[in-house]
Design a protein around this motif. Sequence first.
Motif, mmCIF file in Angstrom:
data_model
loop_
_atom_site.group_PDB
_atom_site.id
_atom_site.type_symbol
_atom_site.label_atom_id
_atom_site.label_comp_id
_atom_site.label_asym_id
_atom_site.label_seq_id
_atom_site.Cartn_x
_atom_site.Cartn_y
_atom_site.Cartn_z
ATOM 1 N N ILE A 56 -1.679 0.317 -6.532
ATOM 2 C CA ILE A 56 -2.249 -1.033 -6.421
ATOM 3 C C ILE A 56 -1.851 -1.563 -5.054
ATOM 4 O O ILE A 56 -0.685 -1.435 -4.651
ATOM 5 N N ILE A 57 -2.800 -2.156 -4.360
ATOM 6 C CA ILE A 57 -2.467 -2.662 -3.020
ATOM 7 C C ILE A 57 -3.220 -3.950 -2.738
ATOM 8 O O ILE A 57 -4.408 -4.073 -3.041
ATOM 9 N N TYR A 58 -2.483 -4.905 -2.179
ATOM 10 C CA TYR A 58 -3.114 -6.104 -1.631
ATOM 11 C C TYR A 58 -3.348 -5.757 -0.167
ATOM 12 O O TYR A 58 -2.406 -5.761 0.638
ATOM 13 N N ALA A 59 -4.596 -5.392 0.146
ATOM 14 C CA ALA A 59 -4.868 -4.777 1.450
ATOM 15 C C ALA A 59 -5.584 -5.711 2.407
ATOM 16 O O ALA A 59 -6.411 -6.522 1.990
ATOM 17 N N ASN A 60 -5.268 -5.548 3.688
ATOM 18 C CA ASN A 60 -6.028 -6.283 4.706
ATOM 19 C C ASN A 60 -7.407 -5.607 4.824
ATOM 20 O O ASN A 60 -7.587 -4.465 4.387
ATOM 21 N N PRO A 61 -8.390 -6.293 5.415
ATOM 22 C CA PRO A 61 -9.756 -5.767 5.436
ATOM 23 C C PRO A 61 -9.874 -4.389 6.075
ATOM 24 O O PRO A 61 -10.647 -3.547 5.630
ATOM 25 N N PHE A 62 -9.104 -4.155 7.103
ATOM 26 C CA PHE A 62 -9.179 -2.887 7.834
ATOM 27 C C PHE A 62 -8.728 -1.732 6.941
ATOM 28 O O PHE A 62 -9.414 -0.716 6.815
ATOM 29 N N ASP A 63 -7.566 -1.904 6.296
ATOM 30 C CA ASP A 63 -7.056 -0.849 5.422
ATOM 31 C C ASP A 63 -7.917 -0.719 4.167
ATOM 32 O O ASP A 63 -8.072 0.384 3.631
ATOM 33 N N ALA A 64 -8.469 -1.851 3.685
ATOM 34 C CA ALA A 64 -9.337 -1.792 2.507
ATOM 35 C C ALA A 64 -10.512 -0.853 2.778
ATOM 36 O O ALA A 64 -10.889 -0.053 1.917
ATOM 37 N N SER A 65 -11.060 -0.909 3.987
ATOM 38 C CA SER A 65 -12.181 -0.026 4.355
ATOM 39 C C SER A 65 -11.786 1.429 4.172
ATOM 40 O O SER A 65 -12.493 2.213 3.541
ATOM 41 N N MET A 66 -10.641 1.771 4.745
ATOM 42 C CA MET A 66 -10.178 3.164 4.681
ATOM 43 C C MET A 66 -9.882 3.564 3.233
ATOM 44 O O MET A 66 -10.251 4.651 2.783
#
Lengths: 247, 162
Positions: A56-66
Amino acid sequence: MTYQMTVSPDFSPQHIAGWYIFNTWLQKNLGLDIHLELYHDFESQRASIQADTVDIIYANPFDASMLIREKHFEALVRPLGKVDEVVIAVPANSPVNQVEDLQPGIRLAFTDDPNVHLVGMIMLEPANLSRENMNMQMVSSYAVAAKKLLRGEADAAIFLKEAFDDLSNLTRRELKPIVESQISDIFHALLVGPRLVDKAETIRRLLLSMSETPQGKSVLIALGIDGWASVDKEDAEFMIDLMDAIQ
Amino acid sequence: MENMRPEDIVGEYQEYELTYYDGTSRKVLVTDIETPYPDGKLIVSRTDTAGIITHVNQAFVDMSGYTREELIGQPHYILRHPDMPRAAFKDLWDTVQSGKKWEGYVKNLRKDGGYYLVFASVLPNIRDGKIVGYTSVRRKPSREKMEEALRLYAKMREDENA
């Protein structure tokens, strides 16, 4: 089995405790063992993602893409009404009042926060500035970026708007924002990985109803958010296309 | 698509007949008035595979001068300025239809006959391996690079009209 949760290292330091409280609440409501691992830099968090240890991750937009495109994560929710905007600031006494006043050769302080850096660099393009003609100074946090400006060690710095707003009043008074992004379509999101995809709908429903209970509400306050909004597959794909378009 | 109407135009204008790639044409009315690109904003739009607009953000509405309702369902070439060479758009379409991102400097036409200058990125939206539409993001350009592109476009237009 114990699952691992992590949070994009650009989270506000005031909310560290909030993430531990959120994890406890989540474990209790889902009946799962979840270990919260907070990384202090993007590099160590990415190494953990690459090793497939994150669930589970609260991700920034850049990492969410990856994570969505390469690691088959699924976006569940985003913080209600919160979007990722970027501020470029200079010392308050600087003669610079707008981006076009910045000249090649300036010392630019920035963090390794990937989407903030990307948007910040885009906002410098109208002044013909790029990494090739600036003195790029990577720093460990937004607080350090602010200090560099105050000490005269940098001429401009790129901030996540939320982090800029979280600086002390005293610090902010010594700084002058010259441009602020107004993108509205880029946001952090909570994602689950392949080992939790079968529970995705349960977790989404739980989070969407979080503000309906007093306990859920107090956890949200600790996280500094008003609630969650659902993110469907196409919402996430749209944001990824947008991020891809600007890199 | 309807011709541009004199009552929508602000300032003195010149009239041009534009023919688009799909064979349709319309009269456009053009002034020399630039609307400066606002700092920090991104103009975002999406189209279907035929280039018909399906989504616009507020910055798109503000900069184009059209309402959201006027834009949705129209071809994206509603913004095409007569100073832009046909070859630039052909290159754009050839690139995105082959699944790649296109980037370039563009002069866009507003509803009021004026123009605004952007650096545009257009990207195919690929879902399950298929192109289902296109996303376009426009941002404030470097003035110097924009002027260079406009000089090149003027030369390309001359060659196209020769």
